[in-house]
Motif scaffolding. Structure first.
Motif, PDB file in Angstrom:
ATOM      1  N   GLY A 110       0.829  -1.146   0.088  1.00 48.13           N
ATOM      2  CA  GLY A 110       0.059   0.111  -0.057  1.00 48.13           C
ATOM      3  C   GLY A 110       0.714   1.356  -0.090  1.00 48.13           C
ATOM      4  N   ARG A 111       0.401   2.314  -0.279  1.00 45.26           N
ATOM      5  CA  ARG A 111       0.844   3.632  -0.145  1.00 45.26           C
ATOM      6  C   ARG A 111       0.297   4.552   1.034  1.00 45.26           C
ATOM      7  NH1 ARG A 111       0.301   4.406  -5.037  1.00 45.26           N
ATOM      8  NH2 ARG A 111       2.519   3.636  -5.624  1.00 45.26           N
ATOM      9  N   VAL A 127       4.745   1.311   1.043  1.00 41.96           N
ATOM     10  CA  VAL A 127       5.022   0.980   2.377  1.00 41.96           C
ATOM     11  C   VAL A 127       5.981  -0.467   2.100  1.00 41.96           C
ATOM     12  CG1 VAL A 127       4.465  -0.356   4.547  1.00 41.96           C
ATOM     13  CG2 VAL A 127       3.196   1.525   3.566  1.00 41.96           C
ATOM     14  N   SER A 128       7.069  -0.493   2.926  1.00 41.35           N
ATOM     15  CA  SER A 128       7.943  -2.032   2.889  1.00 41.35           C
ATOM     16  C   SER A 128       7.360  -3.103   3.147  1.00 41.35           C
ATOM     17  CB  SER A 128       9.132  -1.759   3.387  1.00 41.35           C
ATOM     18  OG  SER A 128       9.979  -2.978   3.405  1.00 41.35           O
ATOM     19  N   THR A 129       7.375  -4.064   2.209  1.00 42.16           N
ATOM     20  CA  THR A 129       6.667  -5.448   2.956  1.00 42.16           C
ATOM     21  C   THR A 129       7.555  -6.260   3.863  1.00 42.16           C
ATOM     22  OG1 THR A 129       7.648  -6.433   0.639  1.00 42.16           O
ATOM     23  CG2 THR A 129       5.206  -5.487   0.980  1.00 42.16           C
ATOM     24  N   TYR A 162       0.166  -3.538   7.891  1.00 39.11           N
ATOM     25  CA  TYR A 162       0.200  -3.523   9.282  1.00 39.11           C
ATOM     26  C   TYR A 162       0.651  -2.105   9.860  1.00 39.11           C
ATOM     27  CZ  TYR A 162      -0.137  -8.508   8.628  1.00 39.11           C
ATOM     28  OH  TYR A 162      -0.270  -9.819   8.373  1.00 39.11           O
ATOM     29  N   ILE A 163       0.022  -1.456  11.039  1.00 38.57           N
ATOM     30  CA  ILE A 163       0.484  -0.259  11.802  1.00 38.57           C
ATOM     31  C   ILE A 163       0.416  -0.557  12.971  1.00 38.57           C
ATOM     32  CG2 ILE A 163      -0.497   1.032   9.619  1.00 38.57           C
ATOM     33  CD1 ILE A 163      -2.425   1.967  11.465  1.00 38.57           C
TER      34      ILE A 163
END
Length: 563
Positions: A113-114, A131-133, A166-167
């Motif tokens: 995602g961005r 976002v880095s996976t 994930y956040i």
């Protein structure tokens, strides 16, 4: 600066550039609930330990957007946001912000995602990048609050129509710098504190860096002042002035003295000893005062064989003489009797019935007028009551174990009544007698009444006939438990000859309780000739014996009780 010698120089309070960093945690290794001290986090539940409480999903144009609380590979609680479409996110409403207030929002994120927006709603979205996976990256932005928002937003756009991120460790703080995550003050209750120093302005997020961790608590207070012992002494004085004698003075006694009309005031001194200075405390208090003698009151009661010469309203006088005495107001005073003076006359003291307590009433005589006597006796389940009132006497015996009641009543107008009632069977038997006659009834059978005009029964008169032979019959009439038998004949069918017998058999239900012999009177014309001997047995056998060889007219009958 201080000059120590001409060839040397000593400097103090010089900053060497080191910075001390502090962190807090709930465990001794710093891993549970770890956060670095910094500016206050304005967000509640910023580490999602209470689930999505205070957080709401913002689907945007992504209608199947979902947000669930989970645990990531690092063991931290986080939110996993998934969906397909264009954009989605989460938001929280911590508090309203003042216009132009500078705030900075930050979050750790990874996945697909961005990140488009981290911070207050109402500012333009920015492209922070994909976002880095593989690992979390920290994303933050600084904004100036407008007066019409209190909403913090983390907003994503899709990459190839997919949002899967994930956040964790979301923070909103005042100022233009994103400091390490920490909980909101209302949620921060750390048990341990750690620290280290270096030359970096950025604090480490590694709990091991802050070791050793120490228990986070305030300084111990001083020991409290406690009571060791308490003692008390006494003295009496002639005046109400408070004594100022010290504890050691001999005027203070260890035993309580007696107050008198002279030494009227009793005082105590209490010494309390403490474990810390000041070690003692003395308190003097007044304990009692000797009361002055009051004026003489009027006497309550005079016992005398003569009338009191001084009289006042309410005076009670018990006459102790042995003969009647006429008082000054002409009242006849009886021996061993109490009177009170109402201001004009002597009046006998009223004795209430509830003041009497005697073993028997043998000493009481006279007339009992307009009263009621009731006596109740209890013996286990049986209660006996006798009531005498007006013109009526009632005696009742109740047995609760048998559920029966026996009642006997005597009344000068209603007469006599005796009743037995059985609540178990519902049966009631009654016997009554009055001016109308004698009456008896049973709920299980008929009733009967005997009056000067005859006997009446509820089932009426019953009759039957028994053949005796030779055309002679015996007629039986039954009323209740009584039966009357009569025989009528004439010379044409009475067998002649001395000792000739006739016999018959009375049916069951009409037979006598005991054998009954009787005689039938025989007439010739109007002259009595001789009797005919008749016998009725309990087996129903009826026999007639003619004791004469002649034939006569005969009439006869008798009454007997049924078996």
């Amino acid at each position: 600066m201080t000059i120590v010698a001409s060839n040397s120089l000593t400097l103090s309070n010089v900053n060497d550039g080191t910075i001390t960093h502090y962190a807090y945690a709930n465990s001794a290794d710093g891993k549970d609930g770890f956060y670095v001290g910094g500016r206050t986090n304005l967000l509640f539940n910023s580490n999602f330990s209470s689930g999505l409480y205070h957080w709401t999903i913002n689907p945007g144009t992504n209608k199947d957007c979902k947000a669930v609380v989970t645990t990531d590979s690092d063991g931290d609680t986080c939110i996993h946001i998934t969906g397909t479409g264009v954009a989605c996110g989460i938001y929280s409403a911590p508090a309203p912000f003042n216009q132009n207030q500078i705030t900075t929002g930050s979050v750790l994120a990874k996945g697909t995602g961005r990140i488009m927006l981290v911070g207050l709603e109402g500012r333009p979205a920015s492209n922070f990048g994909t976002v880095s996976t593989e690992s979390y990256s920290k994303v933050g932005s600084t904004t100036q609050a407008s007066s019409n928002t209190n909403c913090f937003v983390v907003y994503f756009s899709a990459v190839n129509d997919v949002v899967d991120v994930y956040i964790k460790f979301v923070k909103l703080e005042q100022g233009d710098k994103a400091n390490p995550w920490s909980p909101a003050p209302s949620e921060a209750h750390p048990s341990y504190i750690g620290q280290y120093s270096d030359f970096n302005t950025t604090a480490s997020t590694d709990p091991a860096k802050y070791a050793p961790w120490t228990i986070f608590k305030g300084n111990d207070g001083k020991d409290g002042r406690g009571i060791v012992s308490s003692e008390q002494k006494y003295q009496v004085t002639t005046t109400p002035a408070k004594p100022v004698d010290p504890w050691e003075n001999s005027v203070w006694k260890t035993t309580q003295p007696t107050i008198t009309a002279t030494n009227k005031y009793l005082w105590s001194i209490t010494r309390t000893t403490f474990n810390l200075a000041p070690l003692t405390q003395d308190i003097v208090e007044q304990k009692a005062v000797y009361g002055d003698k009051g004026t003489d009151g009027d006497p309550g009661k005079i016992v005398s064989d003569t009338e009191p010469s001084t009289r006042f309203k309410g005076l009670t006088w018990k006459y102790s003489g042995t003969a009647d005495l006429t008082a000054s107001d002409r009242t006849v005073i009886k021996p061993n009797t109490e009177y009170y003076y109402n201001g004009t006359h002597w009046i006998i003291n009223l004795i209430e019935a509830n003041q009497l307590n005697v073993n028997d009433l043998s000493a009481i005589s006279g007339t009992f007028t307009n009263g009621k006597i009731e006596n109740i006796t209890k013996n286990g389940s049986v209660t006996s009551t006798i009531l005498i009132e007006d013109k009526h006497i009632l005696s009742t015996l109740t047995d609760t174990s048998q559920n029966t009641v026996n009642t006997l009543e005597l009344d000068s107008q209603q007469g006599y009544s005796n009743t037995f009632a059985d609540s178990n069977s519902g049966r009631t038997r009654t016997v009554q007698a009055n001016f109308q006659g004698f009456f008896t009834s049973d709920t299980d059978g008929p009733s009967a009444q005997l009056t000067p005009y005859g006997v009446y029964v509820t089932n009426g008169l019953q009759t039957t006939t028994v053949s005796l032979g030779s055309g002679i019959n015996a007629t039986l009439a039954k009323i209740g438990q009584m039966c009357q038998i009569s025989i009528n004949s004439n010379s044409s069918n009475v067998p002649a000859g001395n000792g000739v017998a006739l016999s018959g058999n009375i049916p069951a239900g009409w037979r006598p309780a005991i054998g009954t012999p009787f005689e039938v009177m025989m007439y010739s014309g109007t002259s009595f000739q001789r009797p005919l001997h008749i016998t009725i047995g309990t087996d129903g056998k009826l026999s007639i014996v003619n004791v004469s060889a002649s034939s006569y007219w005969c009439f006869g009958g008798t009454t007997y009780m049924l078996a």
